[in-house]
Design a protein around this motif. Sequence first.
Motif, PDB file in Angstrom:
ATOM      1  N   ASP A 296      62.024  34.047  49.524  1.00 30.26           N
ATOM      2  CA  ASP A 296      61.397  33.107  48.590  1.00 30.26           C
ATOM      3  C   ASP A 296      60.087  33.652  48.037  1.00 30.26           C
ATOM      4  O   ASP A 296      59.824  33.563  46.830  1.00 30.26           O
ATOM      5  N   ALA A 297      59.242  34.215  48.912  1.00 28.64           N
ATOM      6  CA  ALA A 297      57.964  34.767  48.453  1.00 28.64           C
ATOM      7  C   ALA A 297      58.187  35.954  47.527  1.00 28.64           C
ATOM      8  O   ALA A 297      57.463  36.140  46.543  1.00 28.64           O
ATOM      9  N   CYS A 298      59.202  36.744  47.818  1.00 37.30           N
ATOM     10  CA  CYS A 298      59.520  37.904  46.980  1.00 37.30           C
ATOM     11  C   CYS A 298      59.931  37.456  45.582  1.00 37.30           C
ATOM     12  O   CYS A 298      59.419  37.968  44.575  1.00 37.30           O
ATOM     13  N   MET A 299      60.851  36.517  45.492  1.00 36.49           N
ATOM     14  CA  MET A 299      61.323  36.057  44.190  1.00 36.49           C
ATOM     15  C   MET A 299      60.211  35.361  43.403  1.00 36.49           C
ATOM     16  O   MET A 299      60.120  35.488  42.180  1.00 36.49           O
ATOM     17  N   SER A 300      59.348  34.648  44.106  1.00 34.82           N
ATOM     18  CA  SER A 300      58.226  33.990  43.441  1.00 34.82           C
ATOM     19  C   SER A 300      57.289  35.017  42.814  1.00 34.82           C
ATOM     20  O   SER A 300      56.829  34.850  41.677  1.00 34.82           O
ATOM     21  N   ALA A 301      57.010  36.096  43.547  1.00 34.24           N
ATOM     22  CA  ALA A 301      56.138  37.144  43.019  1.00 34.24           C
ATOM     23  C   ALA A 301      56.780  37.840  41.824  1.00 34.24           C
ATOM     24  O   ALA A 301      56.100  38.186  40.849  1.00 34.24           O
TER      25      ALA A 301
END
Length: 441
Positions: A296-301
């Motif tokens: 999730d954090a990866c896709m958000s970035a």
Amino acid sequence: MEVHAVQQPIHFGQELRRLRISSNLSLTDLAKLVHYSKGQLSKVERGLKAPSRDLVRLCDVKLGAGGALARLVPVSSDPPADLTTTDDADKKEVWLMRLSLDGQSWFQPIGRRQVLSLGAMSVAGMGIGVTGGSSGAKAALGTGSESVLEASRALFDQYRRLGQIAHPTVVLPALVAQTHTLREVAAEAAPRVRRGLLRLGSRYAEYAGWLVQESGNDEGALWWTRLAVELATAGGDRHLASYGLVRRALITMYRQDAAQTVGLARQAQTGGTPPRIRGLAAQREAQGHAIACDYDACMSALDRSRSLLAMEKADQDEPAIGTTNLPDPVAMITGWCLYDLGRPDEAAALLDRELGRLAPQAVRARVRFGVRRALAYAAAGEVDHACALTRDLLGDLVTVGSATITSDLRTLARMLNRYPKNPAVRDLSPELSAALRIVAL
């Protein structure tokens, strides 16, 4: 005195077994999902064999652990070097580029006291340009400064193209010389032109730092990055310091240090940094999250990166910061991240598409992301196709010479070694071993 029980850390194998059983999967079922043998998984569950990073990622995804399994296995047992602050130690030494008659070049650190003790003539003999000269020569530098700026700007684009098709040792001497020339000319130029010369010199130094990292010298890469920031600041560009953090994060990323990669990348996104630098920093942050298996954090970035890069306003007077060889850099980095996130099938499909869009002259980029694509196919169990893709890349890898790409290639070699009876692996093995030996020289 009240005694509190100390909770022992959960062993990866124990948690893997618990999650597998709760998912109603046998060892055979899980082995088919992650393309590892039943015997290997059994040894990992019983604590008899340490899991590879690839296995950790795949099991985390297939068992829906949401990163919990990945967090049980540290990426590296060695304490990472702290790259979040600038070390003043480099100010006590200089880096020399040594050139030999056979055309080879390499970097060598030398203390400033040693430089002074050698004397100007000895230093000049070692290949260091010595600042100075007659007043007439200095005046000539100042008079032609605008022409030097214009010509050097045009040359920079050519050197970038050359860096895509040639070994770092071919390009670096010219970059070092250009950086030195721009500094010398700037010292005698009018204020307006001086700023332009110093800013362009900073881009040359930053590009040199990247190629030094490609040659396998992280310490030298950091030295050149710091020089780039100093030149940019002297030229009135205070934003390159933020991009310097992105460059540092690239080093920690290849060291598989998720925490420092994310920390440096986030630091680069603060303040009034231009959208392009923040967009590139968000991509690096995404790669750090991917190493940590935080989907999730990866896709958000990555979403943030795309939004920021869309805000970019091109400056025709200065070279673009960061790569210019990827038609859709966010999509390509997404493919890169999906492999680290334990989703090799998705990574392979996306990298297939994006690699097909690369220009023919983007050789270094094609090899870099091509090896990552081969890794994705191998992790997805398509070993024959991974071998075919790898064979097509080996010649170009030797030509461009990249320590960072080689690190992925070594991972691929270890992965393919799990299939010693596969004919494609046996056929590729001698060529792969030879290529790894050559690039290590």
